[in-house]
Scaffold this motif. Structure first.
Motif, mmCIF file in Angstrom:
data_model
loop_
_atom_site.group_PDB
_atom_site.id
_atom_site.type_symbol
_atom_site.label_atom_id
_atom_site.label_comp_id
_atom_site.label_asym_id
_atom_site.label_seq_id
_atom_site.Cartn_x
_atom_site.Cartn_y
_atom_site.Cartn_z
ATOM 1 N N CYS A 100 -3.986 -26.920 -40.130
ATOM 2 C CA CYS A 100 -2.713 -26.819 -39.403
ATOM 3 C C CYS A 100 -1.655 -27.822 -39.849
ATOM 4 O O CYS A 100 -0.494 -27.706 -39.465
ATOM 5 C CB CYS A 100 -2.941 -26.909 -37.894
ATOM 6 S SG CYS A 100 -3.992 -28.239 -37.303
ATOM 7 N N ARG A 101 -2.032 -28.813 -40.667
ATOM 8 C CA ARG A 101 -1.033 -29.795 -41.105
ATOM 9 C C ARG A 101 -0.171 -29.179 -42.201
ATOM 10 O O ARG A 101 -0.670 -28.785 -43.247
ATOM 11 C CB ARG A 101 -1.755 -31.040 -41.628
ATOM 12 C CG ARG A 101 -0.831 -32.158 -42.031
ATOM 13 C CD ARG A 101 -1.646 -33.406 -42.401
ATOM 14 N NE ARG A 101 -0.865 -34.314 -43.218
ATOM 15 C CZ ARG A 101 0.016 -35.200 -42.731
ATOM 16 N NH1 ARG A 101 0.190 -35.303 -41.442
ATOM 17 N NH2 ARG A 101 0.707 -35.973 -43.538
ATOM 18 N N ARG A 102 1.169 -29.059 -41.938
ATOM 19 C CA ARG A 102 2.046 -28.542 -42.983
ATOM 20 C C ARG A 102 1.926 -29.429 -44.202
ATOM 21 O O ARG A 102 1.798 -30.626 -44.034
ATOM 22 C CB ARG A 102 3.500 -28.490 -42.512
ATOM 23 C CG ARG A 102 3.896 -27.240 -41.749
ATOM 24 C CD ARG A 102 3.504 -27.268 -40.287
ATOM 25 N NE ARG A 102 3.833 -28.481 -39.599
ATOM 26 C CZ ARG A 102 5.076 -28.858 -39.247
ATOM 27 N NH1 ARG A 102 6.108 -28.133 -39.521
ATOM 28 N NH2 ARG A 102 5.274 -29.960 -38.578
ATOM 29 N N PRO A 103 1.915 -28.921 -45.417
ATOM 30 C CA PRO A 103 2.359 -27.580 -45.846
ATOM 31 C C PRO A 103 1.389 -26.419 -45.600
ATOM 32 O O PRO A 103 1.682 -25.301 -46.012
ATOM 33 C CB PRO A 103 2.576 -27.770 -47.352
ATOM 34 C CG PRO A 103 1.616 -28.845 -47.741
ATOM 35 C CD PRO A 103 1.586 -29.778 -46.566
ATOM 36 N N GLN A 104 0.291 -26.641 -44.917
ATOM 37 C CA GLN A 104 -0.586 -25.521 -44.594
ATOM 38 C C GLN A 104 0.070 -24.679 -43.495
ATOM 39 O O GLN A 104 0.894 -25.178 -42.721
ATOM 40 C CB GLN A 104 -1.921 -26.044 -44.094
ATOM 41 C CG GLN A 104 -2.530 -27.035 -45.054
ATOM 42 C CD GLN A 104 -3.876 -26.562 -45.531
ATOM 43 O OE1 GLN A 104 -4.022 -25.452 -46.033
ATOM 44 N NE2 GLN A 104 -4.855 -27.401 -45.353
ATOM 45 N N ALA A 105 -0.338 -23.424 -43.407
ATOM 46 C CA ALA A 105 0.364 -22.490 -42.521
ATOM 47 C C ALA A 105 -0.345 -22.247 -41.186
ATOM 48 O O ALA A 105 0.039 -21.372 -40.424
ATOM 49 C CB ALA A 105 0.574 -21.166 -43.246
ATOM 50 N N GLY A 106 -1.358 -23.064 -40.878
ATOM 51 C CA GLY A 106 -2.179 -22.831 -39.683
ATOM 52 C C GLY A 106 -1.429 -22.743 -38.366
ATOM 53 O O GLY A 106 -1.735 -21.890 -37.533
ATOM 54 N N LEU A 107 -0.430 -23.604 -38.180
ATOM 55 C CA LEU A 107 0.314 -23.571 -36.908
ATOM 56 C C LEU A 107 1.106 -22.266 -36.771
ATOM 57 O O LEU A 107 1.240 -21.722 -35.677
ATOM 58 C CB LEU A 107 1.281 -24.759 -36.799
ATOM 59 C CG LEU A 107 0.701 -26.162 -36.558
ATOM 60 C CD1 LEU A 107 1.847 -27.159 -36.382
ATOM 61 C CD2 LEU A 107 -0.222 -26.215 -35.368
#
Ligand SMILES: [Zn+2]
Length: 183
Positions: A100-107
């Protein structure tokens, strides 16, 4: 399915200090100031029927220098001042390797599930490349506010300030550009 507008919190919805070229997020409620320039565009977008969501990386939670209680107070104020439907927080540090931590798209994915959003018809508003990259991975359109942190990676549009936002989004949706510019 609905369209969502995701807002990076620090630097867009609340004011931040800049130290040595980096944005510094507030660590206590006393340091937290809602960005007055965000009120009108968010009210317009809310009235137009979009789901409005704030996203934020707050690694201070897991590193131990941001008390949860302070963050809760900040977010209560943010929801009181701005017509936000939800605030999504990544509490992790880089070393947690969370999704979930950007740059990941989890949120963005989590919010899409919870709010029944069509990510292909949703936008991400930020002043940092991490959000542009998350938007790209999730299939959202990124609208970046001009800043030193946009980077050289993919982003869709750059605006000079928040007052241009509601009109730009209206233009994108009414001309179907949101779908057309996708490869
Ligand atoms: Zn996380």
């Amino acid at each position: 399915m609905k369209s969502g507008i995701f807002f990076e919190r620090d630097g867009i919805l609340n004011l931040t200090k800049v130290e040595r070229g980096h944005q510094v997020a507030p660590l206590s409620f006393d340091q937290f100031q809602v960005n007055p320039a965000a009120t009108e565009p968010l009210q317009k977008l809310k009235a137009a029927g979009y789901v409005l969501l704030a996203t934020t990386n707050q690694p201070g939670l897991s590193r131990g220098y941001l008390p949860r209680r302070e963050l809760d107070r900040m977010h209560a104020l943010l929801k009181q001042r701005l017509p936000l439907d939800d605030i999504l927080v990544c509490p992790h540090d880089e070393t947690d390797h969370c999704p979930c931590r950007r740059p990941q798209a989890g949120l963005l994915m989590e919010a899409a599930f919870k709010w029944h959003l069509d990510l292909e018809r949703s936008c991400v508003i930020s002043d940092k490349w991490q959000d542009a990259q998350a938007a790209h991975v999730a299939g959202c359109t990124s609208l970046m506010m001009k800043s030193p942190w946009i980077g050289k990676g993919h982003h869709d549009f750059v605006l000079s300030n928040l007052s241009e936002l509601a009109q730009k989004i209206d233009q994108l949706f009414s001309s179907n550009l949101l779908l057309m510019h996708r490869p």
